[in-house]
Design an enzyme around this catalytic site. Sequence first.
Site, PDB file in Angstrom:
ATOM      1  N   HIS A  91       0.864  -0.990  -0.070  1.00 52.42           N
ATOM      2  CA  HIS A  91      -0.225   0.119   0.028  1.00 52.42           C
ATOM      3  C   HIS A  91       1.062   1.521  -0.412  1.00 52.42           C
ATOM      4  O   HIS A  91       1.281   1.307   0.735  1.00 52.42           O
ATOM      5  CB  HIS A  91      -0.714  -0.083   0.919  1.00 52.42           C
ATOM      6  CG  HIS A  91      -0.247  -0.147   2.423  1.00 52.42           C
ATOM      7  ND1 HIS A  91      -0.060   0.876   3.231  1.00 52.42           N
ATOM      8  CD2 HIS A  91      -0.155  -1.107   3.296  1.00 52.42           C
ATOM      9  CE1 HIS A  91       0.503   0.601   4.447  1.00 52.42           C
ATOM     10  NE2 HIS A  91       0.359  -0.609   4.737  1.00 52.42           N
ATOM     11  N   ASP A  93      -0.276   4.412   1.004  1.00 54.04           N
ATOM     12  CA  ASP A  93      -0.620   5.331   2.216  1.00 54.04           C
ATOM     13  C   ASP A  93      -0.012   5.142   3.450  1.00 54.04           C
ATOM     14  O   ASP A  93       0.668   3.830   3.707  1.00 54.04           O
ATOM     15  CB  ASP A  93      -1.929   5.316   2.325  1.00 54.04           C
ATOM     16  CG  ASP A  93      -2.596   4.018   2.895  1.00 54.04           C
ATOM     17  OD1 ASP A  93      -2.340   2.822   2.314  1.00 54.04           O
ATOM     18  OD2 ASP A  93      -3.537   4.412   3.664  1.00 54.04           O
ATOM     19  N   ASP A 153       5.884   1.438   6.756  1.00 55.17           N
ATOM     20  CA  ASP A 153       4.824   0.559   6.760  1.00 55.17           C
ATOM     21  C   ASP A 153       3.881   1.681   5.336  1.00 55.17           C
ATOM     22  O   ASP A 153       3.401   2.278   6.168  1.00 55.17           O
ATOM     23  CB  ASP A 153       3.681   0.678   7.692  1.00 55.17           C
ATOM     24  CG  ASP A 153       2.674   0.536   7.677  1.00 55.17           C
ATOM     25  OD1 ASP A 153       1.724   0.242   6.997  1.00 55.17           O
ATOM     26  OD2 ASP A 153       2.233   0.358   9.117  1.00 55.17           O
ATOM     27  N   GLU A 187      -4.459   1.730   2.345  1.00 56.06           N
ATOM     28  CA  GLU A 187      -5.053   0.482   3.498  1.00 56.06           C
ATOM     29  C   GLU A 187      -5.471   0.997   5.201  1.00 56.06           C
ATOM     30  O   GLU A 187      -5.413   0.264   6.087  1.00 56.06           O
ATOM     31  CB  GLU A 187      -3.645   0.179   2.971  1.00 56.06           C
ATOM     32  CG  GLU A 187      -3.735  -1.527   3.901  1.00 56.06           C
ATOM     33  CD  GLU A 187      -3.338  -2.015   5.086  1.00 56.06           C
ATOM     34  OE1 GLU A 187      -3.465  -2.821   5.799  1.00 56.06           O
ATOM     35  OE2 GLU A 187      -2.874  -1.398   5.781  1.00 56.06           O
TER      36      GLU A 187
HETATM   37 ZN   LIG Z   1       0.654  -1.266   6.358  1.00 53.45          ZN
END
Ligand SMILES: [Zn+2]
Length: 427
Positions: A91, A93, A153, A187
């Site tokens: 992802h 974002d 992340d 996400e």
């Molecule tokens: Zn993540």
Amino acid sequence: MTVPFTSPLAEAVASDVLERFLRYVRVDTQSARDRTGSPSTPGQLHLSRMLVEELAAIGLDDAALDENGYVTATLPSTSGDRDPVVGLIAHVDTSPDAPGAGVEPIVHRGYEGGVVKLPREGTVLDPDSMPLLAGRAGHDIVSASGDTLLGADDKAGVAEIMAAVAHLAAHPDLPRPTLRVCFTPDEEVGEGATLFDIERFGALGAYTLDGSDLGELQDETFAAKEAIVTIEGVDVHPGFAKGKLVNAARLAARVIAALPSDTLTPETTEGREGYLHPYELEATPLKARLRVLLRDFDDDVLAEHEQLLRRTAEEVVAAEPRARLEIEVTDQYPNMRSYLEPYPEIVAAAQRAIEAEGIEVLHRPIRGGTDGSVLSARGLPTPNVFAGGHEFHSVREWVSVQDMAAAAAVVVRLAGEWARGDGDRDG
Ligand SMILES: [Zn+2]
């Protein structure tokens, strides 16, 4: 000190992974809750357009951005069209829970152990409270500058997939099935899979690269609901309020105080234990809105958490007959386990790929969700593979370059597992 790469393959892709990662984290892709369109923020499109260009430059001619902000591209099989189609997902974002604009990444080459002082806000990375960092002496560590999250992340996952696909495209001698790549928006606000076009994606299974520690392979997630507790009070000028004012803010505070605090909270649970987590409160005397996350691995226990919240709020607000209470509970994502069980070959191929990279496989249930939770329920079985980042959603977020390179190498090996056609899969 020697830099501990997991394999020559990891070492070969490391600089490409790092360059891409440093480029992607500088783009502000923070997503926003209560979105009115997809993606929730325009910054995500900046990165997505960049990725379309880079995929095309690697040679994935069909790279495209769809109307909802999903990037897709295909790397065709090298060994014939009978090969399966396998998906790779990450992802773009980043979390709304920490500042995400103006990320200035710092590469701490050859980390020597000990406390890392970041230049802003007095932020430190302290191995005493981060045991995994303590185990990364000798690695090249990437952090932000102390006042923002890093965005490993999941830009680590994005960079790893990009570098792996680039490596495979440049080495057509390496066996691979048809690989379908997808980079999703939103996400972090639970919408990454909502508008994912599974049919057009056309894969028999997929992998998200959105896990944390080296070797993680996850086929089980929390089942998740969110509750919004709304309390309406009666607002009166405080100078004339005696006997009239009903303070919704005070009632909301009582609801939070009445919820369990020494158990069933994120800060007191681990492993397979679930929780109720009040995480956002907007309150005036007239109106209070409290958002609570409900989490468990077991659907029945999750329903008990919901009942506990309802009972607690009803009891507290019942003490003030002039106040009004409304509780709205929505499903966020399911536990993916039951949807993956019919397709053991998908997890098994990832397991073999991680082992082939010389890494011990860590089977851990995810105390959270991934795009794969919803995708698996919707018919695209999608376990989660480590991406290397730590301290997600905080200004202390960090990632090891060696671990990112290992993840990219695992993706290359995973392609090999699917292309081998060794007869142990049903699809
Ligand atoms: Zn993540």
